[in-house]
Structures are given as structure tokens and as C-alpha cells.
Enzyme design. Structure first.
Site, mmCIF file in Angstrom:
data_model
loop_
_atom_site.group_PDB
_atom_site.id
_atom_site.type_symbol
_atom_site.label_atom_id
_atom_site.label_comp_id
_atom_site.label_asym_id
_atom_site.label_seq_id
_atom_site.Cartn_x
_atom_site.Cartn_y
_atom_site.Cartn_z
ATOM 1 N N SER A 117 0.890 -1.313 0.116
ATOM 2 C CA SER A 117 -0.005 0.049 -0.287
ATOM 3 C C SER A 117 0.788 1.352 -0.252
ATOM 4 C CB SER A 117 -0.967 -0.149 1.214
ATOM 5 O OG SER A 117 -1.716 0.935 0.923
ATOM 6 N N HIS B 152 -8.341 -4.423 -0.163
ATOM 7 C CA HIS B 152 -6.992 -3.733 -0.051
ATOM 8 C C HIS B 152 -6.172 -4.502 0.677
ATOM 9 C CE1 HIS B 152 -4.488 -0.578 -0.952
ATOM 10 N NE2 HIS B 152 -4.347 -0.078 0.274
ATOM 11 N N ASP C 93 -10.637 -4.199 -4.285
ATOM 12 C CA ASP C 93 -9.764 -3.153 -3.635
ATOM 13 C C ASP C 93 -10.508 -1.821 -3.815
ATOM 14 O OD1 ASP C 93 -7.970 -1.400 -2.642
ATOM 15 O OD2 ASP C 93 -6.213 -2.616 -3.602
HETATM 16 C C1 MLT Z 1 -1.348 5.920 0.194
HETATM 17 O O1 MLT Z 1 -1.675 7.002 0.884
HETATM 18 O O2 MLT Z 1 -0.391 5.747 0.053
HETATM 19 C C2 MLT Z 1 -2.528 5.116 -0.137
HETATM 20 O O3 MLT Z 1 -3.823 5.792 0.058
HETATM 21 C C3 MLT Z 1 -2.541 3.816 0.470
HETATM 22 C C4 MLT Z 1 -2.372 3.914 1.947
HETATM 23 O O4 MLT Z 1 -3.628 4.306 2.527
HETATM 24 O O5 MLT Z 1 -1.561 3.596 2.588
#
Ligand code: MLT
Length: 199
Positions: free
Chosen positions: A100, A181, A150
Site C-alpha cells: 500500500s 485492499h 480493492d
Molecule cells: C497511500 O496513501 O499511499 C494510499 O492511499 C494507500 C494507503 O492508505 O496507505
């Protein structure tokens, strides 16, 4: 940067980058599963969002603070370069493994610094930057774990990311699971199979 380093025996280094609200402990078991003989270098993101560590600031869900992304990308790259000297590992044998937010900064490093790492396992990545002229990614090998349900990353965004990499001549393997996700077992098992065949 706050980090953990575990010395391995096969000369490879897995560079572990957690998701939002995680820390440097999170991906250690997955790193050990993917390659039990590699060095593990696991880093904590420098930025806090309501107490949750991240690798760069965001303005809203999926809307990134591009100045923070640029700054933190550079810091992470410099950290990796320094760490390779301090811990004496070969920077050319680094494989990034990010989930992520950690996958997103790994992509930003690859987009900005073609000498950083050319192999990556990216779980549920997004497209962190769209307006960069990308380097050639010939010989880059990338595994992407994506979920058909996701809520954070649409299937289209994943396809677009894959085509950005492929346009630069990277070899990309996408593993779709019928999940959201969250990191799931099936994609970790597939990543291990890919790693053993490709790295
Ligand atoms: C990010 O902010 O990099 C993406 O939205 C994924 C996350 O929440 O980590």
C-alpha cells in the site's frame, strides 16, 4: 530512519516498506517467508498521520502531497544508499517489498532513481506520480498483488500502472485475488513463487 536490519547469507536484500499505520516490524515475517536467506532491511515511514506512520503525507484518501512525496522519496533513496555502505550489502541486489503506502513510495523511488532497485514486490500499489518522464526499466522485474474488490485501488488504476511499467520495458507479473485492499495469503504465496523463479 528508524529501521531493523537482519543479516542474511545469500547476498540479497529485501527492502521492506509497510502500509499506513504500520511499522518496521510488520513485514518481517513476510520477508522471511519470501526469502529466508536474504538480508532484511525494514524501515518505518517518517511521516505521521494522526499518529499513524506513513512514508509521505497525503491531503485526502488517495490524494498525495507531492512535495512530501518528492522529499521523502529522496530521503528514502539516500537512506538506502547509506545503509548499503553501513551494512555492506550490494545495492544492485536489493528487492523492494512494499504494501500500500509502502508500495507507493517504492514506485516513486523506481520512477525517480533508476539505480535504486530494479526488482520489486508491490502489494496493492497506486500510481503515485503521473507527470514524470520515466527512466528505461529494461531488466526491471515487478510483481504486483492486486484485489478485484480493492476499494482504494481500482482495477483500471492497476492496469494503468502495469502499462506505465511495460512502456518502459519492465517485466510485470500481476496476481489478482478476489479480495480488497488488505494483504492476503494467496498473493503472498504467489509472490514467493514468482520470487523463486525470477530473483
Ligand atoms: C497511500 O496513501 O499511499 C494510499 O492511499 C494507500 C494507503 O492508505 O496507505
Amino acid at each position: 530512519m528508524k529501521h531493523i536490519f537482519h543479516k542474511g547469507t545469500n547476498g540479497k536484500t529485501l527492502f521492506l516498506l509497510h502500509g499506513t499505520g504500520g511499522n518496521e516490524e510488520d513485514l518481517i515475517p513476510i520477508g522471511k517467508h519470501i526469502d529466508p536467506h536474504a538480508n532484511l532491511l525494514s524501515v518505518r515511514g517518517n511521516v505521521l498521520e494522526y499518529g499513524m506512520p506513513r512514508f509521505f503525507k497525503r491531503l485526502a484518501m488517495g490524494v498525495f502531497d507531492m512535495d512530501s512525496l518528492r522529499e521523502e522519496t529522496q530521503k528514502l533513496y539516500e537512506f538506502l544508499t547509506e545503509a548499503s555502505k553501513d551494512y555492506q550489502f550490494d545495492i544492485e541486489e536489493v528487492i523492494a517489498l512494499g504494501y500500500s503506502n509502502g508500495a507507493n513510495i517504492a514506485i516513486s523511488v523506481m520512477f525517480n532513481y533508476d539505480k535504486a532497485f530494479s526488482k520489486a514486490i508491490l502489494f496493492h500499489p497506486m500510481i503515485p506520480i503521473r507527470d514524470l518522464e520515466l527512466p528505461s526499466m529494461k531488466n526491471f522485474k515487478i510483481f504486483i498483488g492486486a484485489g478485484t474488490n480493492d476499494q482504494m485501488v481500482s482495477q483500471n488504476e492497476t492496469y494503468e500502472l502495469v502499462s506505465m511499467f511495460e512502456k518502459q520495458k519492465a517485466t510485470v507479473k500481476v496476481c489478482w485475488t478476489n479480495q480488497g485492499h488488505q494483504l492476503n495469503k494467496d498473493e503472498i504465496l504467489e509472490a514467493k513463487i514468482w520470487y523463486d523463479l525470477n530473483i
